[in-house]
Design a protein around this motif. Structure first.
Motif, short mmCIF file in Angstrom:
data_model
loop_
_atom_site.label_atom_id
_atom_site.label_comp_id
_atom_site.label_asym_id
_atom_site.label_seq_id
_atom_site.Cartn_x
_atom_site.Cartn_y
_atom_site.Cartn_z
N GLY A 9 39.20 49.56 53.27
CA GLY A 9 39.61 49.17 51.92
C GLY A 9 39.59 47.67 51.71
N ILE A 13 44.97 43.91 49.16
CA ILE A 13 45.79 43.90 50.38
C ILE A 13 44.90 43.85 51.63
CG2 ILE A 13 47.48 45.27 51.70
CD1 ILE A 13 48.50 43.75 49.10
N GLU A 32 34.55 48.58 52.94
CA GLU A 32 34.87 48.84 51.52
C GLU A 32 33.87 49.84 50.94
OE1 GLU A 32 37.13 48.25 49.03
OE2 GLU A 32 35.71 49.25 47.70
N LYS A 33 34.45 50.86 50.30
CA LYS A 33 33.62 51.95 49.76
C LYS A 33 32.69 51.49 48.64
CE LYS A 33 35.53 55.18 47.15
NZ LYS A 33 36.34 56.30 46.71
N ASN A 34 33.20 50.59 47.81
CA ASN A 34 32.43 50.20 46.62
C ASN A 34 31.56 48.98 46.86
OD1 ASN A 34 33.43 52.25 45.02
ND2 ASN A 34 35.25 51.08 44.46
N ARG A 45 43.08 44.27 33.17
CA ARG A 45 44.23 44.65 33.99
C ARG A 45 44.84 43.42 34.66
NH1 ARG A 45 43.61 48.84 38.91
NH2 ARG A 45 45.76 48.53 39.64
N THR A 48 51.53 41.24 38.42
CA THR A 48 52.61 40.27 38.35
C THR A 48 53.02 39.94 39.78
OG1 THR A 48 53.30 41.57 36.47
CG2 THR A 48 54.77 39.81 37.13
N GLU A 121 32.01 53.62 54.46
CA GLU A 121 33.38 54.10 54.71
C GLU A 121 33.51 54.71 56.09
OE1 GLU A 121 34.91 57.27 52.17
OE2 GLU A 121 32.88 57.88 51.73
N ASN A 158 41.76 57.18 52.63
CA ASN A 158 40.80 57.87 53.50
C ASN A 158 41.34 57.96 54.93
OD1 ASN A 158 38.26 58.98 54.20
ND2 ASN A 158 37.57 56.98 54.92
N PHE A 260 46.11 55.04 32.59
CA PHE A 260 46.27 55.65 33.93
C PHE A 260 47.35 56.71 33.84
CE2 PHE A 260 45.62 51.11 34.23
CZ PHE A 260 44.83 50.88 35.34
N ASP A 280 49.28 50.32 48.76
CA ASP A 280 49.22 51.57 48.00
C ASP A 280 48.76 52.76 48.85
OD1 ASP A 280 50.10 50.36 45.68
OD2 ASP A 280 48.57 51.31 44.42
N GLY A 290 56.54 46.13 37.71
CA GLY A 290 55.42 45.32 38.20
C GLY A 290 55.56 44.96 39.66
N GLY A 292 54.33 46.97 42.39
CA GLY A 292 53.40 47.64 43.30
C GLY A 292 52.71 46.67 44.24
N ILE A 293 52.09 45.65 43.69
CA ILE A 293 51.32 44.74 44.54
C ILE A 293 52.26 43.91 45.43
CG2 ILE A 293 51.14 42.73 42.97
CD1 ILE A 293 48.26 44.16 45.02
C1 FAD Z 1 48.78 50.60 34.95
C2 FAD Z 1 49.14 49.88 36.20
C3 FAD Z 1 49.69 48.64 36.10
C4 FAD Z 1 50.08 47.97 37.25
N1 FAD Z 1 50.67 46.79 37.09
C5 FAD Z 1 51.12 46.14 38.17
C6 FAD Z 1 51.80 44.89 38.05
O1 FAD Z 1 51.99 44.34 36.97
N2 FAD Z 1 52.27 44.31 39.17
C7 FAD Z 1 52.09 44.89 40.39
O2 FAD Z 1 52.58 44.35 41.38
N3 FAD Z 1 51.41 46.05 40.55
C8 FAD Z 1 50.93 46.69 39.48
N4 FAD Z 1 50.28 47.87 39.66
C9 FAD Z 1 50.03 48.40 41.02
C10 FAD Z 1 48.90 47.65 41.74
O3 FAD Z 1 47.73 47.68 40.98
C11 FAD Z 1 48.66 48.25 43.12
O4 FAD Z 1 49.90 48.30 43.80
C12 FAD Z 1 47.68 47.43 43.95
O5 FAD Z 1 46.41 47.37 43.33
C13 FAD Z 1 47.52 48.03 45.35
O6 FAD Z 1 46.63 47.24 46.12
P1 FAD Z 1 45.93 47.86 47.42
O7 FAD Z 1 44.97 46.83 47.89
O8 FAD Z 1 46.99 48.38 48.33
O9 FAD Z 1 45.15 49.16 46.90
P2 FAD Z 1 43.97 49.27 45.86
O10 FAD Z 1 44.04 48.24 44.79
O11 FAD Z 1 43.95 50.70 45.43
O12 FAD Z 1 42.67 48.96 46.74
C14 FAD Z 1 42.14 49.92 47.63
C15 FAD Z 1 40.73 49.50 48.04
O13 FAD Z 1 40.22 50.50 48.95
C16 FAD Z 1 38.94 50.91 48.55
N5 FAD Z 1 38.72 52.28 49.03
C17 FAD Z 1 39.17 53.43 48.51
N6 FAD Z 1 38.76 54.47 49.25
C18 FAD Z 1 38.06 53.95 50.28
C19 FAD Z 1 37.36 54.53 51.39
N7 FAD Z 1 37.28 55.84 51.56
N8 FAD Z 1 36.75 53.69 52.26
C20 FAD Z 1 36.77 52.34 52.07
N9 FAD Z 1 37.40 51.75 51.02
C21 FAD Z 1 38.02 52.55 50.15
C22 FAD Z 1 38.94 50.79 47.04
O14 FAD Z 1 37.62 50.70 46.52
C23 FAD Z 1 39.74 49.49 46.86
O15 FAD Z 1 38.92 48.36 46.94
C24 FAD Z 1 49.87 48.56 38.54
C25 FAD Z 1 49.27 49.80 38.65
C26 FAD Z 1 48.92 50.47 37.50
C27 FAD Z 1 48.32 51.84 37.66
#
Ligand code: FAD
Length: 386
Positions: A9, A13, A32-34, A45, A48, A121, A158, A260, A280, A290, A292-293
Motif C-alpha cells: 500500500g 501511511i 502499490e496496487k494502483n 478531498r 485534517t 500487489e 490485502n 462515501f 486504515d 477528522g 482517521g489519518i
Molecule cells: C469522507 C471521508 C472524509 C475523511 N476525512 C478525513 C479527515 O478530515 N481527516 C482525517 O484524518 N481522515 C479523514 N478520513 C480518513 C482518511 O482518509 C483515512 O484514514 C486515510 O486515507 C488512511 O490512510 P492509509 O494510508 O492508511 O489508507 P488508504 O488511504 O486507504 O491507502 C491505502 C493504499 O493501499 C493501496 N492498496 C489497496 N489495496 C492494495 C493491494 N491489494 N496491494 C497494494 N496496494 C493496495 C491503495 O491503492 C492506497 O494507495 C476521511 C475519510 C472519508 C471516507
C-alpha cells in the motif's frame, strides 16, 4: 530483492513509513496496487492533520500547502448546546491543518518514487523459509525476501486477507458527502461542526488553490434521509441553506460532490507472524472528528519507533517482541477513539427529547469545565501518546 520491511500500500501511511525508515538506512519497499498519482488538479478531498501528524511530515521534509484551524465551534442545531475549542487553551498556535489529500499523496509518492513498485500487489507470504525472513511473492512473479510485511493497504487490507485475519465491522447507515465551496463572511482560521437532523455538517478552511475555493464541507447524512431523493445533489441543494443560515454565510459550490458510504472496522489482532496492520488497514472510524489519518500517523510513528529501537539494539531483530510492542501501544488508543466516535454518532442521531436536552447540557457543560475541554483538545491534537 530484499528489504527489512515490505509495505503493502503506497498511500499516505505506507509512504510515510517508507520515507522515515529508508532515511535511516532501514530498507523498505512499497508495493502499490494502483498507478502513480500524477496530478492534484482535481483536488476535492481533504485531510485534517493534527500538530503531531504535521510535525511527523515536517521531520521527513514533506510540506504541502495547508490552512490552519485556530478555533472550532461545535454546536447542536436543534438546541442551545455549544462548545468552542481554541488553540490557545492548550498553548498551541493552531489546532489542526487542512491539506488536500491528493497534494499530500503526490508529495509522498514523489519522495518515495524509487522505492515504490506501482501496479503490483502481494499474492502470497511464505513464512516457512526460516525464522528471520519470509518470502513475499508479487503478482509480477518477483519475490522479496523480507523481515516484516506491513499492511498499509487501507480498509480492505490485502495483507489481512492473505493472513486470514477477520475484522469486526459495523455500518453507520450514513453517507458522507464532501465538496469545496467559496464561503463568505467567515473569519480566517475558524471551523464549524453542526449536529442536526439534516446531518453532521463540518466546514473547514482550505489552503490556497487554483479554483479559488475557500472551504471544504464534509457532511454525513443518515441514509434514510437520502432515500426519497433522486440524487445527492438534490439533497445538498435543498438543505445547504439551513446551514448557511446557522453560520450566517453563503456557499457557492465549486467542485463535484464526492460521496462515501460510512462504516467502521477494526481487528482484534494487528499482527500475525511477520505481518502487521497499520492505519486504515487496522481500523477505520467515522470522519466526524477528522481523526482517521491522525490515528494512522500515530500508528506509523509507533511502528517506526519500535523498528528503529530493535534495529539499533541488534542486527537480529526479535520480530515478535517488536510487533507486539507496537500492537500494545496502539490498539487501546485506536479502540477508544472508535468507541468515542460511535458514541457521538448515536447521541446525535437520537430524536429522544430527554437525550437532546442532556446532550445540550453536556456540550455547554464541557465548554465551561476547563480541564475536560483541555483533555478533549489534547486528545484531538494527538498529544496523548503511550
Ligand atoms: C469522507 C471521508 C472524509 C475523511 N476525512 C478525513 C479527515 O478530515 N481527516 C482525517 O484524518 N481522515 C479523514 N478520513 C480518513 C482518511 O482518509 C483515512 O484514514 C486515510 O486515507 C488512511 O490512510 P492509509 O494510508 O492508511 O489508507 P488508504 O488511504 O486507504 O491507502 C491505502 C493504499 O493501499 C493501496 N492498496 C489497496 N489495496 C492494495 C493491494 N491489494 N496491494 C497494494 N496496494 C493496495 C491503495 O491503492 C492506497 O494507495 C476521511 C475519510 C472519508 C471516507
Amino acid at each position: 530483492m530484499d528489504a527489512i520491511v515490505t509495505i503493502s500500500g503506497g498511500g499516505i501511511i505506507g509512504n510515510y513509513i517508507s520515507s522515515r525508515l529508508n532515511n535511516l538506512n532501514i530498507k523498505c519497499v512499497v508495493v502499490e496496487k494502483n498507478q502513480e498519482v500524477f496530478s492534484s488538479e482535481s483536488n476535492i478531498r481533504t485531510l485534517t492533520l493534527n500538530p503531531i501528524s504535521k510535525k511527523l511530515l515536517d521531520d521527513i521534509g514533506i510540506e504541502v500547502p495547508s490552512a490552519a484551524i485556530k478555533e472550532i465551534s461545535v454546536f447542536d442545531a436543534e438546541g442551545t448546546g455549544k462548545i468552542v475549542f481554541d488553540a490557545s487553551e492548550i498553548n498551541h498556535d493552531n489546532l489542526s491543518y487542512v491539506v488536500f489529500f491528493d497534494d499530500l499523496l503526490k508529495a509522498l509518492q514523489e519522495s518515495e518514487h524509487s522505492k515504490i513498485i506501482f501496479d503490483n500487489e502481494i499474492v502470497s507470504i511464505n513464512e516457512d523459509t526460516n525464522d528471520e525472513f519470509c518470502e513475499v511473492l508479487l503478482k509480477s512473479k518477483d519475490v522479496i525476501k523480507t523481515t516484516f510485511v506491513a499492511g498499509c493497504d487501507g480498509r480492505n487490507s490485502n495483507v489481512a486477507k492473505i493472513t486470514g485475519q477477520k475484522s469486526k465491522r459495523s455500518d453507520y447507515n450514513q453517507t458522507a458527502i464532501t465538496f469545496t465551496t467559496i464561503s463568505e463572511n467567515i473569519d480566517e482560521g475558524r471551523a464549524f461542526q453542526i449536529f442536526s437532523e439534516r446531518g453532521i455538517f463540518a466546514a473547514m478552511p482550505l489552503p490556497k488553490n487554483d479554483h479559488g475555493a475557500t472551504h471544504t464541507i464534509v457532511w454525513s447524512i443518515n441514509n434514510s434521509k437520502l432515500k426519497n431523493q433522486t440524487s445527492i445533489e438534490e439533497y445538498v441543494s435543498k438543505n445547504i441553506h439551513y446551514f448557511e443560515k446557522k453560520l450566517n454565510t453563503q456557499y457557492k459550490i465549486c467542485s463535484d460532490l464526492i460521496s462515501f458510504k460510512l462504516s467502521n472496522h477494526y481487528f482484534e489482532d494487528y499482527i500475525s507472524s511477520s505481518t502487521v496492520l497499520i492505519g486504515d488497514a487496522a481500523h477505520s472510524i467515522h470522519p466526524l472528528a477528522g481523526q482517521g489519518i491522525n490515528l494512522g500517523f500515530a500508528d506509523a510513528d509507533v511502528f517506526c519507533e519500535e523498528i528503529i529501537n530493535s534495529y539499533n539494539k541488534t542486527r537480529k531483530i526479535n520480530k515478535n517482541i517488536t510487533l507486539k510492542r507496537y500492537e500494545i501501544r496502539r490498539k487501546k488508543m485506536n479502540l477508544l477513539m472508535l468507541r468515542s466516535m460511535d458514541f457521538f454518532v448515536e447521541l446525535f442521531k437520537s430524536q429522544n427529547l430527554l437525550l437532546i436536552l442532556l446532550r445540550n447540557i453536556g456540550l455547554s457543560g464541557v465548554n465551561k469545565i476547563k480541564f475536560l475541554k483541555t483533555f478533549f483538545i489534547n486528545h484531538a491534537a494527538g498529544n496523548n501518546k503511550l
